[in-house]
Motif scaffolding. Structure first.
Motif, short mmCIF file in Angstrom:
data_model
loop_
_atom_site.label_atom_id
_atom_site.label_comp_id
_atom_site.label_asym_id
_atom_site.label_seq_id
_atom_site.Cartn_x
_atom_site.Cartn_y
_atom_site.Cartn_z
N LEU A 92 -23.05 -61.82 -59.11
CA LEU A 92 -22.36 -62.98 -58.56
C LEU A 92 -22.16 -64.03 -59.65
CD1 LEU A 92 -24.24 -63.38 -55.16
CD2 LEU A 92 -22.28 -61.94 -55.72
N ASP A 93 -21.20 -64.94 -59.42
CA ASP A 93 -20.92 -66.00 -60.40
C ASP A 93 -21.01 -67.37 -59.74
OD1 ASP A 93 -18.53 -66.40 -58.99
OD2 ASP A 93 -17.36 -65.19 -60.39
N SER A 94 -20.64 -68.40 -60.48
CA SER A 94 -20.80 -69.77 -59.97
C SER A 94 -19.90 -70.05 -58.76
CB SER A 94 -20.55 -70.79 -61.08
OG SER A 94 -19.24 -70.62 -61.59
N ILE A 95 -18.73 -69.46 -58.71
CA ILE A 95 -17.85 -69.63 -57.55
C ILE A 95 -18.51 -69.01 -56.32
CG2 ILE A 95 -15.58 -69.08 -56.55
CD1 ILE A 95 -15.48 -71.07 -58.90
N ASP A 96 -19.11 -67.82 -56.52
CA ASP A 96 -19.84 -67.18 -55.42
C ASP A 96 -20.98 -68.07 -54.94
OD1 ASP A 96 -18.24 -64.87 -55.64
OD2 ASP A 96 -19.60 -63.98 -57.11
N ALA A 97 -21.66 -68.73 -55.86
CA ALA A 97 -22.77 -69.61 -55.50
C ALA A 97 -22.28 -70.76 -54.63
CB ALA A 97 -23.45 -70.15 -56.76
N LEU A 98 -21.11 -71.32 -54.98
CA LEU A 98 -20.55 -72.40 -54.16
C LEU A 98 -20.23 -71.91 -52.75
CD1 LEU A 98 -18.14 -74.10 -56.72
CD2 LEU A 98 -20.24 -75.05 -55.76
N GLU A 99 -19.63 -70.73 -52.65
CA GLU A 99 -19.30 -70.17 -51.35
C GLU A 99 -20.56 -69.89 -50.53
OE1 GLU A 99 -16.26 -67.14 -51.16
OE2 GLU A 99 -15.43 -67.85 -53.06
N LEU A 100 -21.58 -69.37 -51.19
CA LEU A 100 -22.85 -69.12 -50.50
C LEU A 100 -23.48 -70.43 -50.03
CD1 LEU A 100 -24.66 -66.29 -52.47
CD2 LEU A 100 -23.64 -66.20 -50.20
N GLY A 101 -23.42 -71.44 -50.87
CA GLY A 101 -23.95 -72.75 -50.50
C GLY A 101 -23.28 -73.29 -49.25
N LEU A 102 -21.96 -73.16 -49.17
CA LEU A 102 -21.22 -73.60 -47.98
C LEU A 102 -21.62 -72.79 -46.75
CD1 LEU A 102 -17.67 -74.20 -49.51
CD2 LEU A 102 -19.28 -75.92 -48.67
N ALA A 103 -21.78 -71.49 -46.93
CA ALA A 103 -22.17 -70.62 -45.81
C ALA A 103 -23.57 -70.97 -45.32
CB ALA A 103 -22.10 -69.15 -46.23
N LEU A 104 -24.49 -71.27 -46.24
CA LEU A 104 -25.85 -71.66 -45.85
C LEU A 104 -25.82 -72.99 -45.10
CD1 LEU A 104 -27.76 -70.70 -49.10
CD2 LEU A 104 -28.14 -69.69 -46.84
N LYS A 105 -24.96 -73.90 -45.54
CA LYS A 105 -24.84 -75.19 -44.86
C LYS A 105 -24.32 -74.98 -43.44
CE LYS A 105 -22.59 -79.67 -45.24
NZ LYS A 105 -21.65 -80.48 -46.01
N LYS A 106 -23.29 -74.16 -43.31
CA LYS A 106 -22.68 -73.94 -42.00
C LYS A 106 -23.61 -73.20 -41.05
CE LYS A 106 -18.42 -72.58 -42.16
NZ LYS A 106 -17.21 -71.75 -42.22
N ARG A 107 -24.27 -72.15 -41.54
CA ARG A 107 -25.07 -71.30 -40.66
C ARG A 107 -26.47 -71.85 -40.40
NH1 ARG A 107 -25.08 -64.93 -41.34
NH2 ARG A 107 -22.93 -65.37 -40.87
N TYR A 108 -27.10 -72.43 -41.44
CA TYR A 108 -28.50 -72.85 -41.31
C TYR A 108 -28.71 -74.35 -41.48
CZ TYR A 108 -29.23 -67.83 -41.82
OH TYR A 108 -29.19 -66.47 -41.65
N ASN A 109 -27.63 -75.12 -41.64
CA ASN A 109 -27.70 -76.56 -41.81
C ASN A 109 -28.54 -76.96 -43.03
OD1 ASN A 109 -26.90 -79.13 -41.02
ND2 ASN A 109 -28.79 -79.50 -39.90
N ILE A 110 -28.36 -76.21 -44.10
CA ILE A 110 -29.08 -76.49 -45.35
C ILE A 110 -28.12 -77.18 -46.31
CG2 ILE A 110 -30.16 -75.44 -47.37
CD1 ILE A 110 -31.11 -73.19 -45.53
N HIS A 111 -28.54 -78.34 -46.79
CA HIS A 111 -27.73 -79.11 -47.74
C HIS A 111 -28.36 -78.96 -49.12
CE1 HIS A 111 -25.50 -81.06 -44.48
NE2 HIS A 111 -26.65 -80.94 -43.83
N LEU A 112 -27.59 -78.42 -50.07
CA LEU A 112 -28.10 -78.16 -51.41
C LEU A 112 -27.39 -79.02 -52.43
CD1 LEU A 112 -28.12 -74.28 -51.16
CD2 LEU A 112 -30.10 -75.78 -51.09
N ASN A 113 -28.11 -79.40 -53.46
CA ASN A 113 -27.54 -80.10 -54.61
C ASN A 113 -27.25 -79.05 -55.68
OD1 ASN A 113 -27.07 -81.47 -56.98
ND2 ASN A 113 -28.79 -82.87 -56.75
N ALA A 114 -25.98 -78.86 -56.00
CA ALA A 114 -25.58 -77.81 -56.94
C ALA A 114 -26.20 -77.98 -58.32
CB ALA A 114 -24.05 -77.77 -57.05
N GLU A 115 -26.53 -79.20 -58.68
CA GLU A 115 -27.09 -79.46 -60.01
C GLU A 115 -28.61 -79.32 -60.07
OE1 GLU A 115 -24.92 -79.92 -62.49
OE2 GLU A 115 -23.43 -79.67 -60.92
#
Length: 86
Positions: free
Chosen positions: A39-62
């Protein structure tokens, strides 16, 4: 393999449209990036959005913690168990 690990693997496959990969193909301890799933950084962003939507997890990308959580399925399971709502 836990139900949550299976759910996360299926989410990764669905969100990233990994057509040639099945849930059984993803090792719980293998790296998700680089030599693991590749996976790459774009994939990480998409996964972060999916985690937020499904599990209500808010992540700081940095955040270093975020990078740590995205290491493997096992670390994602720990993240959802610690911070998520199902």
């Amino acid at each position: 393999m836990s139900d949550l690990a299976t759910q996360l693997k299926q989410m990764i496959i669905d969100v990233l449209a990994l057509e040639d990969i099945r849930v059984e193909d993803i090792d719980d301890t293998a790296p998700l990036f680089n030599e693991g799933l590749g996976l790459d950084s774009i994939d990480a962003l998409e996964l972060g959005l999916a985690l937020k939507k499904r599990y209500n997890i808010h992540l700081n990308a940095e955040s270093e913690d975020t990078k740590k959580y995205f290491q493997s399925i096992n670390t994602l399971v720990a993240l959802v168990e610690q911070k998520g709502t199902r």
